[in-house]
Design an enzyme around this catalytic site. Structure first.
Site, PDB file in Angstrom:
ATOM      1  NE  ARG A  73      42.253  41.930  46.581  1.00  6.97           N
ATOM      2  CZ  ARG A  73      42.788  42.086  46.258  1.00  6.97           C
ATOM      3  NH1 ARG A  73      43.738  42.265  45.707  1.00  6.97           N
ATOM      4  NH2 ARG A  73      42.425  41.595  44.663  1.00  6.97           N
ATOM      5  CD  GLU A 110      46.330  41.588  36.804  1.00  7.68           C
ATOM      6  OE1 GLU A 110      46.993  42.325  37.632  1.00  7.68           O
ATOM      7  OE2 GLU A 110      48.406  41.296  35.589  1.00  7.68           O
TER       8      GLU A 110
HETATM    9  O1  LIG Z   1      41.410  46.620  37.187  1.00  6.52           O
HETATM   10  P1  LIG Z   1      41.121  45.259  37.824  1.00  6.52           P
HETATM   11  O2  LIG Z   1      42.300  44.026  36.327  1.00  6.52           O
HETATM   12  O3  LIG Z   1      40.151  45.078  37.354  1.00  6.52           O
HETATM   13  O4  LIG Z   1      41.881  44.182  38.601  1.00  6.52           O
HETATM   14  C1  LIG Z   1      41.384  44.761  40.216  1.00  6.52           C
HETATM   15  C2  LIG Z   1      40.614  45.165  40.809  1.00  6.52           C
HETATM   16  O5  LIG Z   1      41.040  43.502  41.036  1.00  6.52           O
HETATM   17  C3  LIG Z   1      40.519  42.859  42.447  1.00  6.52           C
HETATM   18  O6  LIG Z   1      39.703  42.191  42.669  1.00  6.52           O
HETATM   19  P2  LIG Z   1      39.060  40.638  42.527  1.00  6.52           P
HETATM   20  O7  LIG Z   1      38.139  40.761  41.367  1.00  6.52           O
HETATM   21  O8  LIG Z   1      40.332  39.999  42.260  1.00  6.52           O
HETATM   22  O9  LIG Z   1      38.082  40.702  44.263  1.00  6.52           O
HETATM   23  P3  LIG Z   1      38.511  41.432  45.371  1.00  6.52           P
HETATM   24  O10 LIG Z   1      38.855  42.055  45.920  1.00  6.52           O
HETATM   25  O11 LIG Z   1      37.530  40.059  45.745  1.00  6.52           O
HETATM   26  O12 LIG Z   1      39.934  39.639  45.845  1.00  6.52           O
HETATM   27  C4  LIG Z   1      40.552  44.065  42.717  1.00  6.52           C
HETATM   28  O13 LIG Z   1      40.449  44.853  43.726  1.00  6.52           O
HETATM   29  C5  LIG Z   1      40.563  44.964  42.273  1.00  6.52           C
HETATM   30  O14 LIG Z   1      39.176  45.731  41.912  1.00  6.52           O
HETATM   31  N1  LIG Z   2      48.649  42.590  40.426  1.00  3.34           N
HETATM   32  C1  LIG Z   2      47.546  42.269  41.153  1.00  3.34           C
HETATM   33  N2  LIG Z   2      47.172  42.322  42.651  1.00  3.34           N
HETATM   34  C2  LIG Z   2      46.505  42.256  43.546  1.00  3.34           C
HETATM   35  N3  LIG Z   2      45.101  42.331  43.026  1.00  3.34           N
HETATM   36  C3  LIG Z   2      44.634  42.898  41.762  1.00  3.34           C
HETATM   37  N4  LIG Z   2      43.684  43.172  41.073  1.00  3.34           N
HETATM   38  C4  LIG Z   2      43.995  42.851  39.762  1.00  3.34           C
HETATM   39  N5  LIG Z   2      45.740  42.265  39.475  1.00  3.34           N
HETATM   40  C5  LIG Z   2      45.811  42.590  40.421  1.00  3.34           C
END
Ligand SMILES: O=P(O)(O)OC[C@H]1O[C@H](OP(=O)(O)OP(=O)(O)O)[C@H](O)[C@@H]1O
Ligand SMILES: Nc1ncnc2[nH]cnc12
Length: 186
Positions: A73, A110
């Site tokens: 994202r 998370e």
């Molecule tokens: O602060 P954190 O606990 O590290 O979480 C934040 C990260 O989690 C999500 O990505 P995700 O790894 O879910 O990947 P995506 O963008 O491919 O959905 C979001 O886009 C951040 O990069």
């Molecule tokens: N709660 C949440 N929603 C969307 N993106 C996330 N990445 C980590 N935690 C998330």
């Protein structure tokens, strides 16, 4: 403060809040997932968010050589912000996606664990890098990204997020860094 000013920033934050979808128990039980896709699908809101992120970065940090975006994202925001700023893009990818040589860091997030990688040869020593992502949750992804970029010789001037999940206190992993989030949610 960005060119839109405090009132404009607050109005944009409210707009983002209205357009976010909160999905309970995704991708796993207990997670309140903040889905930015409806915001990206709104042409005017998407353009305003990109313009805001770029202007706020200019105001706060001056010249930026590269914008780093985290898979997946983060790419969606970092790429248009980079072109708006006249900067290059560094994709920070989950491991195994980039042809080497790569630098790698592992981290917890998370809802799981991951490793991220960049191609160090795309980063000139001392390059001024802005990190952009959609969500700051635990801060694991962002802290790993900073570590990775600095190992590659970058100067990380700041990090900017659309949404910060304040209860998870991601900022504590980014102590001493310039961190901005348009919208803070509990
Ligand atoms: O602060 P954190 O606990 O590290 O979480 C934040 C990260 O989690 C999500 O990505 P995700 O790894 O879910 O990947 P995506 O963008 O491919 O959905 C979001 O886009 C951040 O990069
Ligand atoms: N709660 C949440 N929603 C969307 N993106 C996330 N990445 C980590 N935690 C998330």
């Amino acid at each position: 403060m960005s060119a839109v000013g405090t009132a404009g920033r607050e109005a944009l934050a409210r707009r983002v809040d209205d357009l976010l979808r909160t999905v309970p128990d995704f991708p796993s039980p207990g997670i309140q997932f903040r889905d930015i896709m409806p915001l990206l699908a709104d042409a005017a809101a998407f353009a305003e968010v990109v313009a805001h992120l770029a202007q706020a970065a200019r105001d706060e940090h001056g010249g930026i050589d590269l914008v780093a975006g985290m898979e997946a994202r983060g790419f969606l925001l970092a790429a248009p912000v980079a072109t708006t700023l006249g900067a290059g893009l560094v994709p920070v990818r989950k491991s195994g996606k980039l042809p080497g040589p790569v630098e790698q860091v592992s981290y917890a997030l998370e809802y799981g664990e991951a490793s991220v990688e960049v191609q160090p040869f795309t980063i000139r020593p001392g390059a001024r890098v802005l990190v952009i992502d959609d969500v700051l949750a635990t801060g694991g992804t962002a802290a790993a990204t900073v570590d990775l970029l600095e190992r590659c010789g970058a100067q990380v001037v700041g990090l900017s997020f659309l949404v910060e999940l304040s209860a998870l206190d991601g900022r504590s992993l980014l102590d001493g860094r310039s961190v901005d989030a348009l919208l803070a949610l509990g």
